[in-house]
Design a protein around this motif. Structure first.
Motif, mmCIF file in Angstrom:
data_model
loop_
_atom_site.group_PDB
_atom_site.id
_atom_site.type_symbol
_atom_site.label_atom_id
_atom_site.label_comp_id
_atom_site.label_asym_id
_atom_site.label_seq_id
_atom_site.Cartn_x
_atom_site.Cartn_y
_atom_site.Cartn_z
ATOM 1 N N ARG A 160 0.801 -0.937 0.070
ATOM 2 C CA ARG A 160 0.344 -0.051 0.280
ATOM 3 C C ARG A 160 1.107 1.058 -0.006
ATOM 4 N NH1 ARG A 160 -2.479 -0.845 4.417
ATOM 5 N NH2 ARG A 160 -3.119 -2.527 3.669
ATOM 6 N N GLN A 161 2.105 0.935 0.414
ATOM 7 C CA GLN A 161 2.867 2.632 0.678
ATOM 8 C C GLN A 161 3.617 2.470 -0.454
ATOM 9 O OE1 GLN A 161 5.747 3.015 4.397
ATOM 10 N NE2 GLN A 161 6.549 3.226 3.370
ATOM 11 N N ALA A 162 3.673 1.313 -1.459
ATOM 12 C CA ALA A 162 4.369 2.049 -2.774
ATOM 13 C C ALA A 162 3.580 1.698 -3.776
ATOM 14 C CB ALA A 162 4.553 -0.070 -3.428
ATOM 15 N N VAL A 163 2.189 2.232 -3.663
ATOM 16 C CA VAL A 163 1.027 2.597 -4.018
ATOM 17 C C VAL A 163 1.047 4.123 -3.885
ATOM 18 C CG1 VAL A 163 -1.733 2.603 -4.398
ATOM 19 C CG2 VAL A 163 -0.463 0.420 -4.337
ATOM 20 N N LEU A 164 0.805 4.401 -2.550
ATOM 21 C CA LEU A 164 0.218 5.907 -1.887
ATOM 22 C C LEU A 164 1.125 6.588 -1.511
ATOM 23 C CD1 LEU A 164 -2.117 4.600 0.801
ATOM 24 C CD2 LEU A 164 -2.648 5.598 -2.024
ATOM 25 N N GLU A 165 2.998 6.175 -1.223
ATOM 26 C CA GLU A 165 3.783 7.049 -1.177
ATOM 27 C C GLU A 165 4.916 7.244 -2.183
ATOM 28 O OE1 GLU A 165 4.901 6.764 3.031
ATOM 29 O OE2 GLU A 165 3.234 5.745 3.777
ATOM 30 N N ASP A 166 5.080 5.886 -2.797
ATOM 31 C CA ASP A 166 6.508 5.767 -3.436
ATOM 32 C C ASP A 166 6.432 5.879 -4.794
ATOM 33 O OD1 ASP A 166 8.093 6.148 -1.219
ATOM 34 O OD2 ASP A 166 7.912 3.311 -0.710
ATOM 35 N N ASP A 167 4.652 5.528 -5.447
ATOM 36 C CA ASP A 167 4.412 5.549 -6.712
ATOM 37 C C ASP A 167 5.436 4.711 -7.694
ATOM 38 O OD1 ASP A 167 2.756 7.322 -6.459
ATOM 39 O OD2 ASP A 167 4.696 8.994 -6.475
ATOM 40 N N TYR A 168 5.348 3.319 -7.127
ATOM 41 C CA TYR A 168 6.048 2.037 -7.816
ATOM 42 C C TYR A 168 4.956 1.834 -8.330
ATOM 43 C CZ TYR A 168 10.475 3.219 -5.523
ATOM 44 O OH TYR A 168 11.382 4.064 -5.810
ATOM 45 N N LEU A 169 3.844 1.737 -7.764
ATOM 46 C CA LEU A 169 2.356 0.192 -8.187
ATOM 47 C C LEU A 169 1.855 1.000 -8.812
ATOM 48 C CD1 LEU A 169 2.676 -2.324 -5.374
ATOM 49 C CD2 LEU A 169 3.957 -2.347 -7.497
ATOM 50 N N LEU A 170 0.249 1.232 -9.159
ATOM 51 C CA LEU A 170 -0.288 1.485 -9.828
ATOM 52 C C LEU A 170 -1.559 1.006 -8.575
ATOM 53 C CD1 LEU A 170 -0.481 2.092 -13.501
ATOM 54 C CD2 LEU A 170 0.066 3.562 -12.254
ATOM 55 N N LYS A 171 -1.861 -0.535 -8.529
ATOM 56 C CA LYS A 171 -2.801 -0.750 -7.085
ATOM 57 C C LYS A 171 -1.751 -1.551 -6.103
ATOM 58 C CE LYS A 171 -4.752 -3.446 -10.875
ATOM 59 N NZ LYS A 171 -6.387 -4.652 -10.939
ATOM 60 N N ASN A 172 -2.701 -2.574 -5.083
ATOM 61 C CA ASN A 172 -1.965 -3.103 -4.320
ATOM 62 C C ASN A 172 -2.670 -4.427 -5.036
ATOM 63 O OD1 ASN A 172 -1.178 -5.112 -2.296
ATOM 64 N ND2 ASN A 172 -2.148 -3.531 -1.053
ATOM 65 N N PRO A 173 -2.004 -4.986 -4.984
ATOM 66 C CA PRO A 173 -2.552 -6.646 -5.330
ATOM 67 C C PRO A 173 -2.214 -7.250 -4.567
ATOM 68 C CG PRO A 173 0.524 -6.182 -5.903
ATOM 69 C CD PRO A 173 -0.101 -5.368 -5.043
ATOM 70 N N MET A 174 -2.135 -7.276 -2.848
ATOM 71 C CA MET A 174 -2.431 -7.959 -1.836
ATOM 72 C C MET A 174 -4.316 -7.712 -0.797
ATOM 73 S SD MET A 174 -1.425 -10.706 -0.041
ATOM 74 C CE MET A 174 0.217 -10.445 -0.089
ATOM 75 N N GLU A 175 -4.202 -6.306 -1.913
ATOM 76 C CA GLU A 175 -5.291 -5.486 -1.276
ATOM 77 C C GLU A 175 -7.000 -6.549 -1.454
ATOM 78 O OE1 GLU A 175 -7.514 -2.785 1.411
ATOM 79 O OE2 GLU A 175 -5.250 -2.538 0.355
ATOM 80 N N GLY A 176 -8.041 -7.085 -0.747
ATOM 81 C CA GLY A 176 -9.052 -7.405 -1.277
ATOM 82 C C GLY A 176 -8.589 -9.136 -0.712
ATOM 83 N N LEU A 177 -8.025 -9.700 -0.836
ATOM 84 C CA LEU A 177 -7.846 -10.830 -0.669
ATOM 85 C C LEU A 177 -7.986 -11.614 0.681
ATOM 86 C CD1 LEU A 177 -4.367 -12.021 -2.460
ATOM 87 C CD2 LEU A 177 -6.629 -11.854 -3.318
ATOM 88 N N ASN A 178 -9.301 -12.775 0.661
ATOM 89 C CA ASN A 178 -9.697 -13.276 1.910
ATOM 90 C C ASN A 178 -9.549 -14.252 2.777
ATOM 91 O OD1 ASN A 178 -11.028 -14.173 3.666
ATOM 92 N ND2 ASN A 178 -13.051 -13.026 3.375
ATOM 93 N N VAL A 179 -8.511 -14.216 3.233
ATOM 94 C CA VAL A 179 -7.776 -14.864 4.217
ATOM 95 C C VAL A 179 -8.107 -16.460 4.907
ATOM 96 C CG1 VAL A 179 -5.627 -16.511 5.865
ATOM 97 C CG2 VAL A 179 -5.794 -13.615 4.524
ATOM 98 N N ARG A 180 -9.375 -16.403 5.453
ATOM 99 C CA ARG A 180 -10.163 -16.812 5.718
ATOM 100 C C ARG A 180 -10.797 -17.837 4.369
ATOM 101 N NH1 ARG A 180 -10.495 -18.477 10.895
ATOM 102 N NH2 ARG A 180 -10.621 -16.378 11.101
#
Length: 344
Positions: A160-180
């Motif tokens: 998320r920091q790579a998206v919001l602060e460092d501008d390396y990613l357009l979106k977080n690939p881990m976001e929204g994955l449901n572990v359970r």
């Protein structure tokens, strides 16, 4: 050849696909940034527009387009994208706090799972990589779903920091994955319901803690033991006015977690220990403090219960009472000293 135009402070690309006009942002600021002049920014925007047109027409895949754009950016003086391994290392360097150990464990598990892909560029990390990582935690049967959830949250925070602060990613690939859900699909409902296994201390372990642990932990453990399993956080905040030696009772205020009040009878062994503790307290530099354990109480006021738990767990490891190697299931010991009738 795509054209570019200004809109909202950034350059936009414009081109035609099957007679239809396509307009999309290049993400390049008109005025430039990070040492990039406005002239360089215009050149980068034009290259980005051409690549966007080629990608839209199917003349090149997105990864090739990104490679070309990154190369052009570096040629213009803009730094390249770090590898997954390099970026996670910078996160650990920037964040030095009491969660560092958990962060290092989660990062190590993720990098070990990726293998050689850990040295690919961060922007090539996909949602599929992240999903497979969580699936690998479930397949081994050694990591509880709650622990996997913490690992996922730590990795996701870095991305998320790579998206919001460092501008390396357009979106977080881990976001929204449901572990359970992934655990259920991979290892079944039983694995998805698994929690960290905790065991009470044995009488021998309790005797070791009360007699061999360094001060003040030996006395804190003893107080928790004789008070029928009082939480260490409540022991840390216990005051001398709760100890009534004349009446032979300890009057416990509402616990931090349960909010329940209790009265504990003082047995002979507990009385002896309390008298020794009081003598040391009165002779010490913190004799004016109302707390049984002034230094620990002060630490609790700063970092709350987490610091007590973390330090106690470190003590248990140092004494060989618990072990939890990286990647192994945590075989925890209850931080409440459950009273055992066989204790002497």
């Amino acid at each position: 050849m795509a054209g570019i135009y200004k809109r909202g402070g950034v350059w936009y690309a414009q081109f035609r696909i099957n007679g239809r006009i396509i307009r999309q942002s290049t993400g390049v600021p008109i005025k430039g940034q990070q040492g990039v002049s406005a002239r360089q920014a215009r050149k980068l925007a034009r290259q980005a527009a051409d690549l966007a047109e080629q990608q839209a027409k199917g003349e090149c895949v997105l990864s090739v387009a990104l490679d070309a754009l990154r190369t052009a950016a570096r040629a213009q003086g803009v730094g390249g994208v770090p590898t997954v391994r390099e970026y996670l290392a910078t996160i650990r360097e920037r964040k030095q706090d009491r969660s560092q150990r958990n962060r290092e464990r989660a990062h190590r598990l993720f990098l070990d799972f990726l293998g050689k892909d850990a040295d690919m560029r961060l922007d090539l990390l996909t949602r599929q990589h992240c999903r497979k990582f969580i699936r690998s935690l479930a397949e081994g049967g050694k990591i509880a779903v709650t622990t996997a959830g913490r690992h996922k949250a730590i990795i996701s925070a870095a991305l998320r920091q790579a998206v919001l602060e460092d501008d390396y990613l357009l979106k977080n690939p881990m976001e929204g994955l449901n572990v359970r859900e992934i655990y259920t699909a991979t290892a079944g409902a039983a694995a998805a319901a698994q929690t960290m296994r905790r065991e009470p201390f044995s009488p021998d372990e309790m005797r070791r803690l009360m007699n061999e642990a360094p001060a003040p932990w030996c006395d804190m453990v003893a107080v928790s033991w004789y008070c029928a399993g009082l939480r260490l956080s409540d022991v840390a905040l216990m005051q001398w006015d709760a100890v009534d030696l004349a009446a032979g009772e300890v009057h416990l205020a509402a616990e931090v977690k349960t909010r329940q009040e209790r009265v504990i009878p003082i047995c002979l062994a507990f009385r002896t220990r309390l008298e020794e503790m009081r003598a040391r307290h009165d002779a010490g530099v913190d004799s004016a403090s109302p707390y049984l354990f002034p230094a620990v109480a002060a630490q609790y006021e700063v970092n709350k219960a987490a610091s007590i738990s973390t330090r106690f767990t470190s003590l248990l490891r140092a004494m060989g009472i618990v072990q939890d190697a990286i990647g192994e299931a945590k075989q925890g010991k209850c931080h409440r000293m459950y009273w055992l009738s066989s204790a002497a």
